[in-house]
Motif scaffolding. Structure first.
Motif, short mmCIF file in Angstrom:
data_model
loop_
_atom_site.label_atom_id
_atom_site.label_comp_id
_atom_site.label_asym_id
_atom_site.label_seq_id
_atom_site.Cartn_x
_atom_site.Cartn_y
_atom_site.Cartn_z
N VAL A 108 0.67 -1.23 -0.09
CA VAL A 108 -0.02 0.00 0.10
C VAL A 108 0.80 1.18 -0.18
O VAL A 108 1.77 1.34 1.02
CB VAL A 108 -0.83 0.00 1.36
CG1 VAL A 108 -1.56 1.42 1.47
CG2 VAL A 108 -1.86 -1.11 1.25
N GLN A 109 0.56 2.05 -0.80
CA GLN A 109 1.20 3.46 -0.73
C GLN A 109 0.38 4.43 0.02
O GLN A 109 -0.56 5.03 -0.38
CB GLN A 109 1.30 3.80 -2.36
CG GLN A 109 2.29 5.28 -2.29
CD GLN A 109 3.50 5.21 -1.58
OE1 GLN A 109 4.38 4.52 -1.90
NE2 GLN A 109 3.78 6.13 -0.82
N LEU A 110 0.79 4.49 1.37
CA LEU A 110 0.03 5.46 2.32
C LEU A 110 0.36 6.76 2.11
O LEU A 110 1.28 7.19 2.01
CB LEU A 110 0.62 4.96 3.59
CG LEU A 110 -0.16 5.47 4.69
CD1 LEU A 110 -1.85 4.95 4.65
CD2 LEU A 110 0.37 5.31 6.07
N GLU A 111 -0.88 7.50 1.86
CA GLU A 111 -0.65 8.96 1.50
C GLU A 111 -0.38 10.00 2.66
O GLU A 111 0.23 10.94 2.68
CB GLU A 111 -1.59 9.62 0.44
CG GLU A 111 -2.06 8.80 -0.67
CD GLU A 111 -1.00 9.00 -1.69
OE1 GLU A 111 -0.33 9.98 -1.61
OE2 GLU A 111 -0.67 8.02 -2.55
N LYS A 112 -0.96 9.49 3.70
CA LYS A 112 -0.89 10.20 5.04
C LYS A 112 -0.92 9.11 6.11
O LYS A 112 -1.54 8.10 6.00
CB LYS A 112 -1.82 11.33 5.07
CG LYS A 112 -3.23 10.86 5.05
CD LYS A 112 -4.22 11.89 5.30
CE LYS A 112 -5.81 11.31 5.24
NZ LYS A 112 -6.72 12.21 5.31
N GLY A 113 -0.51 9.60 7.22
CA GLY A 113 -0.66 8.65 8.37
C GLY A 113 0.47 8.40 9.33
O GLY A 113 0.52 7.90 10.28
N VAL A 114 1.55 8.79 9.06
CA VAL A 114 2.93 8.59 9.46
C VAL A 114 3.03 9.65 10.66
O VAL A 114 3.10 10.87 10.43
CB VAL A 114 4.21 8.65 8.88
CG1 VAL A 114 5.40 8.26 9.77
CG2 VAL A 114 3.88 7.55 7.88
N ILE A 115 3.02 9.43 12.09
CA ILE A 115 3.20 10.60 13.08
C ILE A 115 4.41 9.84 14.10
O ILE A 115 4.41 8.66 14.24
CB ILE A 115 1.84 10.89 13.72
CG1 ILE A 115 1.31 9.69 14.42
CG2 ILE A 115 0.97 11.44 12.74
CD1 ILE A 115 0.05 9.98 15.58
N VAL A 116 4.59 10.90 14.87
CA VAL A 116 5.45 10.67 16.21
C VAL A 116 4.58 10.83 17.22
O VAL A 116 3.88 12.00 17.50
CB VAL A 116 6.70 11.08 16.27
CG1 VAL A 116 7.19 11.01 17.88
CG2 VAL A 116 7.61 11.38 15.13
N ALA A 117 3.93 9.61 17.78
CA ALA A 117 2.77 9.97 19.07
C ALA A 117 3.22 10.87 20.20
O ALA A 117 4.17 10.83 20.69
CB ALA A 117 2.60 8.56 19.64
N LYS A 118 2.22 11.65 20.23
CA LYS A 118 2.37 12.82 21.39
C LYS A 118 2.38 12.04 22.74
O LYS A 118 1.39 11.15 22.93
CB LYS A 118 1.66 13.90 21.48
CG LYS A 118 1.68 15.04 22.47
CD LYS A 118 0.72 16.01 22.25
CE LYS A 118 0.79 16.99 23.39
NZ LYS A 118 1.99 17.73 23.33
N ARG A 119 3.22 12.29 23.75
CA ARG A 119 3.15 11.57 24.96
C ARG A 119 1.74 12.08 25.79
O ARG A 119 1.46 13.06 25.44
CB ARG A 119 4.35 11.94 25.89
CG ARG A 119 4.85 13.12 25.96
CD ARG A 119 5.96 13.28 26.76
NE ARG A 119 6.36 14.69 26.85
CZ ARG A 119 7.60 15.03 26.33
NH1 ARG A 119 8.20 14.54 25.65
NH2 ARG A 119 7.98 16.49 26.59
N HIS A 120 1.38 10.85 26.40
CA HIS A 120 -0.02 11.20 27.04
C HIS A 120 -0.36 10.24 28.03
O HIS A 120 0.30 9.24 28.26
CB HIS A 120 -1.17 11.03 25.87
CG HIS A 120 -1.02 9.78 25.00
ND1 HIS A 120 -0.29 9.33 24.21
CD2 HIS A 120 -1.77 8.52 25.28
CE1 HIS A 120 -0.64 8.26 23.79
NE2 HIS A 120 -1.35 7.70 24.52
N VAL A 121 -1.39 10.36 28.92
CA VAL A 121 -1.70 9.48 30.02
C VAL A 121 -3.35 9.16 29.74
O VAL A 121 -4.11 10.21 29.33
CB VAL A 121 -1.78 10.09 31.33
CG1 VAL A 121 -2.25 9.34 32.47
CG2 VAL A 121 -0.40 10.58 31.66
N HIS A 122 -3.59 8.00 29.69
CA HIS A 122 -4.94 7.38 29.62
C HIS A 122 -5.64 7.51 30.78
O HIS A 122 -5.09 6.86 31.86
CB HIS A 122 -5.01 6.08 29.04
CG HIS A 122 -4.68 6.03 27.40
ND1 HIS A 122 -5.17 6.38 26.51
CD2 HIS A 122 -3.43 5.53 26.88
CE1 HIS A 122 -4.93 6.34 25.29
NE2 HIS A 122 -3.69 5.66 25.58
#
Length: 220
Positions: A108-122
């Motif tokens: 699959v040629q992904l057009e968007k969707g690559v991120i570095v996840a922002k640190r967070h608390v659930h």
């Protein structure tokens, strides 16, 4: 307030469309290991990633499937792939880059969707009420140990689907010398110090130095 730490390695969430394209017609994810958040799991399935200047193999697919494909990597992973990506909350993929995802039955040629996840608390709603935290609030957390660090701008994410956990990526965890199962201490909520957690020298000081006006000319 002590929060359990969950270190999040690189992983990918797939849409059903992309799961089918990568693994074939009728493909389903097969749970391998339950994750800290209810209903979430690491699957048996993995994919390879091809960036502009590098490749990463055997990246774990997390389930269940999502409406849109999203890849979460560290800054170090981006260097290997030869690309840049923004630090984002999960699901905020507009304007993010794509790459090539390679599966056993296709790619699959992904057009968007690559991120570095922002640190967070659930937080679950009950946990959020117990700790006096609201959804979207920013927290400051401190880890202990030989390489203890203070993590600022940590997002609080509240949902009935969540369970208390501080998520950070492998770069952040390695810098702080922490691993899954360790704990971090919340020391600030939206800029308001939790004084009972402070230990002597975290007093906010106001700069009282007089303002010096810039001279209009030099005296010779």
């Amino acid at each position: 307030m002590q929060i359990p730490v969950g270190v999040s390695a690189r992983h990918i969430h797939l849409s059903q469309e992309h799961l089918t394209a990568l693994f074939g017609a009728g493909a389903q994810l097969h749970p391998k290991k339950a994750l800290s958040q209810p209903g979430q799991y690491a699957s048996e399935e993995t994919v390879d990633l091809q960036g502009p200047r590098g490749k990463i193999e055997r990246v774990r697919v997390l389930g269940p499937v999502r409406p849109e494909t999203q890849l979460e990597v560290s800054k170090t992973d981006l260097l290997k792939l030869g690309m840049q990506a923004p630090v984002r909350e999960s699901g905020q993929i507009e304007g993010s880059p794509g790459l090539t995802i390679i599966g056993p039955q296709g790619q699959v040629q992904l057009e968007k969707g690559v991120i570095v996840a922002k640190r967070h608390v659930h937080f679950s709603p009950d946990e959020a009420r117990r700790y006096g935290v609201r959804d979207g609030q920013f927290l400051t957390l401190r880890t202990s140990g030989e390489r203890g660090l203070i993590f600022e701008h940590v997002s609080a994410r509240v949902s009935p689907k969540y369970k208390l956990d501080f998520h950070l990526d492998t770069d952040e965890a390695n810098a702080a010398g922490v691993q899954t199962g360790d704990e971090a201490e919340v020391i600030e909520l939206d800029g308001l110090h939790e004084q009972e957690h402070f230990h002597g020298n975290e007093i906010v000081r106001v700069n009282s130095s007089p303002k010096i006006e810039k001279p209009t000319e030099f005296v010779r």
